[in-house]
Design a protein around this motif. Structure first.
Motif, mmCIF file in Angstrom:
data_model
loop_
_atom_site.group_PDB
_atom_site.id
_atom_site.type_symbol
_atom_site.label_atom_id
_atom_site.label_comp_id
_atom_site.label_asym_id
_atom_site.label_seq_id
_atom_site.Cartn_x
_atom_site.Cartn_y
_atom_site.Cartn_z
ATOM 1 N N ILE A 174 1.860 4.135 -13.095
ATOM 2 C CA ILE A 174 1.360 3.013 -11.984
ATOM 3 C C ILE A 174 0.262 2.302 -12.798
ATOM 4 N N ASP A 175 0.829 1.338 -13.546
ATOM 5 C CA ASP A 175 -0.293 0.530 -14.251
ATOM 6 C C ASP A 175 -0.644 -0.570 -13.256
ATOM 7 N N ALA A 176 -1.494 -1.603 -13.766
ATOM 8 C CA ALA A 176 -2.012 -2.622 -12.985
ATOM 9 C C ALA A 176 -0.946 -3.602 -12.073
ATOM 10 N N ALA A 177 -0.112 -3.818 -13.199
ATOM 11 C CA ALA A 177 1.038 -4.584 -12.540
ATOM 12 C C ALA A 177 1.942 -4.089 -11.500
ATOM 13 N N THR A 178 2.124 -3.001 -11.569
ATOM 14 C CA THR A 178 2.978 -1.841 -10.543
ATOM 15 C C THR A 178 1.855 -1.668 -9.448
ATOM 16 N N LEU A 179 0.846 -1.485 -9.596
ATOM 17 C CA LEU A 179 -0.153 -1.361 -8.481
ATOM 18 C C LEU A 179 -0.166 -2.534 -7.690
ATOM 19 N N ARG A 180 -0.389 -3.879 -8.192
ATOM 20 C CA ARG A 180 -0.417 -5.206 -7.515
ATOM 21 C C ARG A 180 0.823 -5.305 -6.820
ATOM 22 N N ALA A 181 2.040 -5.004 -7.392
ATOM 23 C CA ALA A 181 3.357 -5.137 -6.696
ATOM 24 C C ALA A 181 3.495 -4.269 -5.521
ATOM 25 N N LEU A 182 3.026 -3.047 -5.782
ATOM 26 C CA LEU A 182 3.101 -2.189 -4.642
ATOM 27 C C LEU A 182 2.255 -2.425 -3.204
ATOM 28 N N LYS A 183 1.067 -3.068 -3.748
ATOM 29 C CA LYS A 183 0.339 -3.636 -2.577
ATOM 30 C C LYS A 183 0.786 -4.633 -1.804
ATOM 31 N N LYS A 184 1.435 -5.643 -2.614
ATOM 32 C CA LYS A 184 2.056 -6.842 -2.299
ATOM 33 C C LYS A 184 3.130 -6.368 -1.373
ATOM 34 N N PHE A 185 4.156 -5.476 -1.779
ATOM 35 C CA PHE A 185 5.140 -5.017 -0.986
ATOM 36 C C PHE A 185 4.650 -4.386 0.320
ATOM 37 N N GLN A 186 3.684 -3.700 0.346
ATOM 38 C CA GLN A 186 3.206 -2.928 1.616
ATOM 39 C C GLN A 186 2.487 -4.213 2.396
ATOM 40 N N HIS A 187 1.781 -5.183 1.941
ATOM 41 C CA HIS A 187 1.429 -5.995 2.731
ATOM 42 C C HIS A 187 2.492 -6.718 3.392
ATOM 43 N N PHE A 189 5.506 -6.010 3.959
ATOM 44 C CA PHE A 189 6.293 -5.124 5.001
ATOM 45 C C PHE A 189 5.574 -4.434 5.866
ATOM 46 N N ASN A 190 4.295 -4.912 6.259
ATOM 47 C CA ASN A 190 3.532 -4.399 7.101
ATOM 48 C C ASN A 190 3.485 -2.863 7.290
ATOM 49 N N ILE A 191 3.352 -2.395 6.111
ATOM 50 C CA ILE A 191 2.935 -0.934 6.230
ATOM 51 C C ILE A 191 1.362 -0.861 5.618
ATOM 52 N N PRO A 192 0.715 0.199 5.803
ATOM 53 C CA PRO A 192 -0.750 0.347 5.460
ATOM 54 C C PRO A 192 -0.724 -0.081 3.869
ATOM 55 N N VAL A 193 -1.470 -0.913 3.495
ATOM 56 C CA VAL A 193 -1.935 -1.242 2.198
ATOM 57 C C VAL A 193 -2.667 -0.127 1.313
ATOM 58 N N ILE A 200 5.679 6.775 3.640
ATOM 59 C CA ILE A 200 6.140 5.514 4.375
ATOM 60 C C ILE A 200 6.633 4.568 3.447
ATOM 61 N N THR A 201 6.184 4.412 2.507
ATOM 62 C CA THR A 201 6.327 3.447 1.393
ATOM 63 C C THR A 201 7.815 3.610 0.742
ATOM 64 N N TRP A 202 8.189 4.913 0.428
ATOM 65 C CA TRP A 202 9.408 5.074 -0.143
ATOM 66 C C TRP A 202 10.477 4.823 0.850
ATOM 67 N N ARG A 203 10.209 5.288 2.131
ATOM 68 C CA ARG A 203 11.128 5.027 3.020
ATOM 69 C C ARG A 203 11.578 3.567 3.135
ATOM 70 N N ALA A 204 10.465 2.706 3.212
ATOM 71 C CA ALA A 204 10.474 1.269 3.444
ATOM 72 C C ALA A 204 11.499 0.763 2.303
ATOM 73 N N LEU A 205 11.144 1.138 0.993
ATOM 74 C CA LEU A 205 11.796 0.806 -0.190
ATOM 75 C C LEU A 205 13.203 0.929 -0.106
ATOM 76 N N PHE A 206 13.625 2.369 0.408
ATOM 77 C CA PHE A 206 14.759 2.393 0.387
ATOM 78 C C PHE A 206 15.576 1.969 1.534
ATOM 79 N N GLN A 207 14.783 1.463 2.564
ATOM 80 C CA GLN A 207 15.334 0.808 3.773
ATOM 81 C C GLN A 207 15.863 -0.572 3.309
#
Ligand SMILES: [Zn+2]
Length: 209
Positions: A174-187, A189-193, A200-207
């Motif tokens: 989980i490097d800087a680019a991955t963390l940035r992308a993860l936060k963007k994804f969470q934002h 998809f309306n899940i807590p950033v 919650i995040t894994w579930r959203a990613l799979f959905q």
């Protein structure tokens, strides 16, 4: 040509192996990245050193090479249930084509070895032997990942995020680019950033697949 990433827990590093050669940590058989990926068409794959060692030990108990159907598949190929250990390269399907008594012997040896956290019973997978390393506390539940973590699961997260168009590279951590992308994804998809790949995040990613 497949680039295989092997996560090595001993030093938390990712080793990179090109497809042509035989893979390390396997002495009782020979194993290539192509065998690990089976029919899956992919330029990259990942696994864990523990899986290669567990397979090697099993071949030792078996008394020779054991046929590998596949171990790894990409998250988006959707061959398996959500959060399958195959997406993390932490499961193997072995012995397709063997007769029933050999398959049973292989299951018994896999359990006896103590290396695998789960050996699928014959009534679920009668014509091959599925073995896996523990994905999390429960089967099919990935661990929570946060900044600085590295593991085969980080590749699954990176694969899922890349597939959605986020810009990052496969590094297994989980490097800087991955963390940035993860936060963007969470934002988006309306899940807590949280910056954590949590349940919650894994579930959203799979959905979103
Ligand atoms: Zn399987």
């Amino acid at each position: 040509m497949i680039t295989l990433f092997v996560y090595n827990q001993a030093d938390s590093r990712v080793e990179i192996h090109p497809s042509d050669g035989e893979l390390p940590y396997v002495n009782n058989s020979r194993l290539t990245a192509q065998q690990l990926t089976g029919k899956e068409l992919t330029a990259v794959a990942w696994t864990d050193k523990r899986l290669l060692e567990a397979y090697d030990a099993l071949c030792g108990l078996w008394g020779g090479p054991i046929r590998v159907n596949h171990a790894f598949c990409r998250f988006r190929s959707g061959m398996h249930k959500a959060q399958s250990a195959h997406y993390a390269g932490l499961a193997m399907d072995l012995g397709r084509g063997m007769n029933i008594s050999d398959l049973n012997r292989l299951r018994v040896l896999a359990v006896k070895s103590g290396d695998w956290s789960y050996v699928e019973p014959a009534h679920i997978a009668p014509t091959w032997v599925h073995v896996e390393l523990q994905p999390g506390k429960k089967r099919y539940s990935y661990p929570s990942l946060s900044a600085g973590d590295s593991s085969a699961y980080c590749f699954v997260l990176q694969d899922a995020l890349k597939a959605m168009g986020y810009d990052l590279a496969f590094t297994g951590s989980i490097d800087a680019a991955t963390l940035r992308a993860l936060k963007k994804f969470q934002h988006e998809f309306n899940i807590p950033v949280s910056g954590r790949a949590d349940r919650i995040t894994w579930r959203a990613l799979f959905q979103t697949r």
